[in-house]
Design a protein around this motif. Structure first.
Motif, PDB file in Angstrom:
ATOM      1  N   ASN A 126       0.836  -1.287  -0.006  1.00  6.99           N
ATOM      2  CA  ASN A 126      -0.001   0.093   0.126  1.00  6.99           C
ATOM      3  C   ASN A 126       0.868   1.142   0.004  1.00  6.99           C
ATOM      4  O   ASN A 126       0.702   2.078  -0.616  1.00  6.99           O
ATOM      5  CB  ASN A 126      -0.945  -0.109   1.293  1.00  6.99           C
ATOM      6  CG  ASN A 126      -2.173  -0.982   1.266  1.00  6.99           C
ATOM      7  OD1 ASN A 126      -2.289  -1.709   0.177  1.00  6.99           O
ATOM      8  ND2 ASN A 126      -2.797  -1.157   2.292  1.00  6.99           N
ATOM      9  N   THR A 210     -10.276   0.488  -2.230  1.00  9.02           N
ATOM     10  CA  THR A 210      -9.770   1.663  -1.704  1.00  9.02           C
ATOM     11  C   THR A 210      -8.608   2.217  -1.725  1.00  9.02           C
ATOM     12  O   THR A 210      -8.450   3.316  -2.061  1.00  9.02           O
ATOM     13  CB  THR A 210      -9.755   1.057  -0.014  1.00  9.02           C
ATOM     14  OG1 THR A 210     -10.943   0.480   0.473  1.00  9.02           O
ATOM     15  CG2 THR A 210      -9.368   2.279   1.067  1.00  9.02           C
ATOM     16  N   GLY A 214      -7.926   5.924  -3.473  1.00  7.71           N
ATOM     17  CA  GLY A 214      -7.382   6.792  -2.871  1.00  7.71           C
ATOM     18  C   GLY A 214      -6.048   7.461  -3.549  1.00  7.71           C
ATOM     19  O   GLY A 214      -5.693   8.408  -3.408  1.00  7.71           O
ATOM     20  N   HIS A 215      -5.467   6.394  -4.311  1.00 11.24           N
ATOM     21  CA  HIS A 215      -4.328   6.944  -5.195  1.00 11.24           C
ATOM     22  C   HIS A 215      -4.855   7.744  -6.282  1.00 11.24           C
ATOM     23  O   HIS A 215      -4.216   8.570  -6.799  1.00 11.24           O
ATOM     24  CB  HIS A 215      -3.688   5.612  -5.887  1.00 11.24           C
ATOM     25  CG  HIS A 215      -2.322   6.050  -6.677  1.00 11.24           C
ATOM     26  ND1 HIS A 215      -1.449   6.420  -5.966  1.00 11.24           N
ATOM     27  CD2 HIS A 215      -2.355   5.668  -7.758  1.00 11.24           C
ATOM     28  CE1 HIS A 215      -0.495   6.686  -7.069  1.00 11.24           C
ATOM     29  NE2 HIS A 215      -0.760   6.179  -8.187  1.00 11.24           N
ATOM     30  N   LEU A 218      -5.255  11.138  -4.843  1.00 10.20           N
ATOM     31  CA  LEU A 218      -3.836  11.770  -4.594  1.00 10.20           C
ATOM     32  C   LEU A 218      -3.491  12.516  -6.063  1.00 10.20           C
ATOM     33  O   LEU A 218      -2.922  13.572  -6.237  1.00 10.20           O
ATOM     34  CB  LEU A 218      -2.800  10.941  -4.170  1.00 10.20           C
ATOM     35  CG  LEU A 218      -3.124  10.718  -2.606  1.00 10.20           C
ATOM     36  CD1 LEU A 218      -1.901   9.514  -2.043  1.00 10.20           C
ATOM     37  CD2 LEU A 218      -3.128  11.888  -1.846  1.00 10.20           C
ATOM     38  N   PHE A 255      -4.205  14.968   2.426  1.00  5.54           N
ATOM     39  CA  PHE A 255      -4.876  13.623   1.814  1.00  5.54           C
ATOM     40  C   PHE A 255      -3.597  12.499   1.814  1.00  5.54           C
ATOM     41  O   PHE A 255      -4.078  11.468   1.910  1.00  5.54           O
ATOM     42  CB  PHE A 255      -5.585  13.889   0.419  1.00  5.54           C
ATOM     43  CG  PHE A 255      -7.095  14.270   0.550  1.00  5.54           C
ATOM     44  CD1 PHE A 255      -7.805  13.419   0.824  1.00  5.54           C
ATOM     45  CD2 PHE A 255      -7.208  15.629   0.413  1.00  5.54           C
ATOM     46  CE1 PHE A 255      -9.271  13.953   0.866  1.00  5.54           C
ATOM     47  CE2 PHE A 255      -8.622  16.146   0.426  1.00  5.54           C
ATOM     48  CZ  PHE A 255      -9.337  15.406   0.599  1.00  5.54           C
ATOM     49  N   THR A 256      -2.400  12.787   1.734  1.00  8.23           N
ATOM     50  CA  THR A 256      -1.518  12.000   1.691  1.00  8.23           C
ATOM     51  C   THR A 256      -1.235  11.628   3.192  1.00  8.23           C
ATOM     52  O   THR A 256      -1.204  10.443   3.310  1.00  8.23           O
ATOM     53  CB  THR A 256      -0.164  12.429   1.188  1.00  8.23           C
ATOM     54  OG1 THR A 256       0.220  13.254   0.090  1.00  8.23           O
ATOM     55  CG2 THR A 256       0.991  11.669   1.279  1.00  8.23           C
ATOM     56  N   GLU A 259      -4.117   9.254   3.719  1.00  4.16           N
ATOM     57  CA  GLU A 259      -4.081   7.989   2.890  1.00  4.16           C
ATOM     58  C   GLU A 259      -3.004   7.019   3.618  1.00  4.16           C
ATOM     59  O   GLU A 259      -3.369   5.691   3.579  1.00  4.16           O
ATOM     60  CB  GLU A 259      -3.543   8.402   1.683  1.00  4.16           C
ATOM     61  CG  GLU A 259      -3.480   7.113   0.600  1.00  4.16           C
ATOM     62  CD  GLU A 259      -5.006   6.380  -0.005  1.00  4.16           C
ATOM     63  OE1 GLU A 259      -4.745   5.516  -0.433  1.00  4.16           O
ATOM     64  OE2 GLU A 259      -5.944   6.979   0.297  1.00  4.16           O
TER      65      GLU A 259
END
Length: 286
Positions: A126, A210, A214-215, A218, A255-256, A259
């Motif tokens: 991840n 997920t 998420g990626h 970003l 957000f990083t 994440e």
């Protein structure tokens, strides 16, 4: 953000907000192509893509887990160093909050190495999403979570059949004594589908979806920051573009961090479900 992420997300280096080239954000926003890197080496075998960025990152994750385990256990001491302390913290967390709760204290110790390795391996896959110049979570490719989920599914069935036989493991789940007989025509096919067919799929998709979402989020913020930065806009527009770009950068950093937490959480959820399935196969149907 790294140069690779900026160029990957922006698509066109000259496309910026307030520019006169007529391009909009929809022309630079990243899409599904982010998750399909070109093969670095193709073997020409049908149904395979050869060696891709995913393959290299997968090998790197294996090496990272092996290195962490080696340096954690090579010289154990009463007063632990930083690596040993971090390892002991993770071990105690997995043992107390996952294995003992889902499988049991004494019998769960047998599965501690498996769950610990799974947690570290999934977290490493991840976290590749936020490593500069790598920036691709291995688990955003459905094949990798599916392999892990199928492994747990096979292990779950093996333990159940070994401990309780076919009647106890399969029939006992499909026809539990507490369910009224008139409900069985509806209950049996639903339980069979959810437990013996859909379970590995949902186990894998939860992690995959997920990490993919998420990626992509970003990547969108990375693209937005670069798109809104236009030092050649002129006058006040240059200041405005810098302000917009800084806002996108702050959002990207926030957000990083979020994440990173979700990466650890998803590894925890996957291992918790795996432990729950194994504990269920040991207990058998009641």
């Amino acid at each position: 953000m790294s140069a690779e992420a900026r160029l990957l997300a922006s698509g066109e280096e000259s496309c910026h907000l307030f520019g006169d080239n007529g391009c909009g954000f929809d022309s630079v926003v990243p899409g599904a192509e982010v998750f399909f890197p070109e093969p670095w080496l193709s073997f020409g075998i049908p149904g395979t893509s050869g060696i891709t960025k995913y393959t290299v990152l997968l090998v790197l994750c294996v090496l990272l887990v092996l290195a962490f385990s080696y340096f954690m256990l090579r010289r154990p001491s009463v007063v632990p160093g930083r690596v040993q302390a971090a390892g002991e913290l993770v071990i105690e967390f997995i043992r107390t909050n996952v294995v003992h709760q889902q499988i049991g204290g004494k019998r769960g110790e047998k599965y501690m190495p498996l769950m610990m390795t799974l947690f570290l391996f999934i977290f490493a896959m991840n976290v590749m999403a936020i490593i500069p110049f790598l920036q691709l979570p291995v688990t955003s490719h459905l094949a990798y979570p599916i392999v892990l989920a199928v492994y747990i599914y096979v292990l779950w069935n093996y333990i159940g059949l070994r401990e309780h036989g076919f009647r106890g493991h399969v029939i006992g789940k499909l026809v539990p004594p507490t369910v009224p007989k008139w409900v069985l025509p509806i209950f049996v096919p639903l339980e069979f589908a959810s437990t013996f067919l859909i379970r590995p799929f949902t186990h894998a998709v939860r992690l995959f979806a997920t990490m993919l979402a998420g990626h992509l989020l970003l990547a969108v913020f990375a693209a937005a920051g670069w798109y809104m930065l236009n030092l050649d806009a002129g006058g006040a527009l240059t200041i405005v573009s810098i302000g917009y770009s800084l806002l996108a950068l702050v959002a990207f950093l926030v957000f990083t961090a979020l994440e990173l937490f979700i990466m650890a959480l998803q590894a925890y959820v996957f291992v918790t479900l795996a432990s729950n399935y194994i504990g269920e196969s040991i207990e058998g149907a009641h």
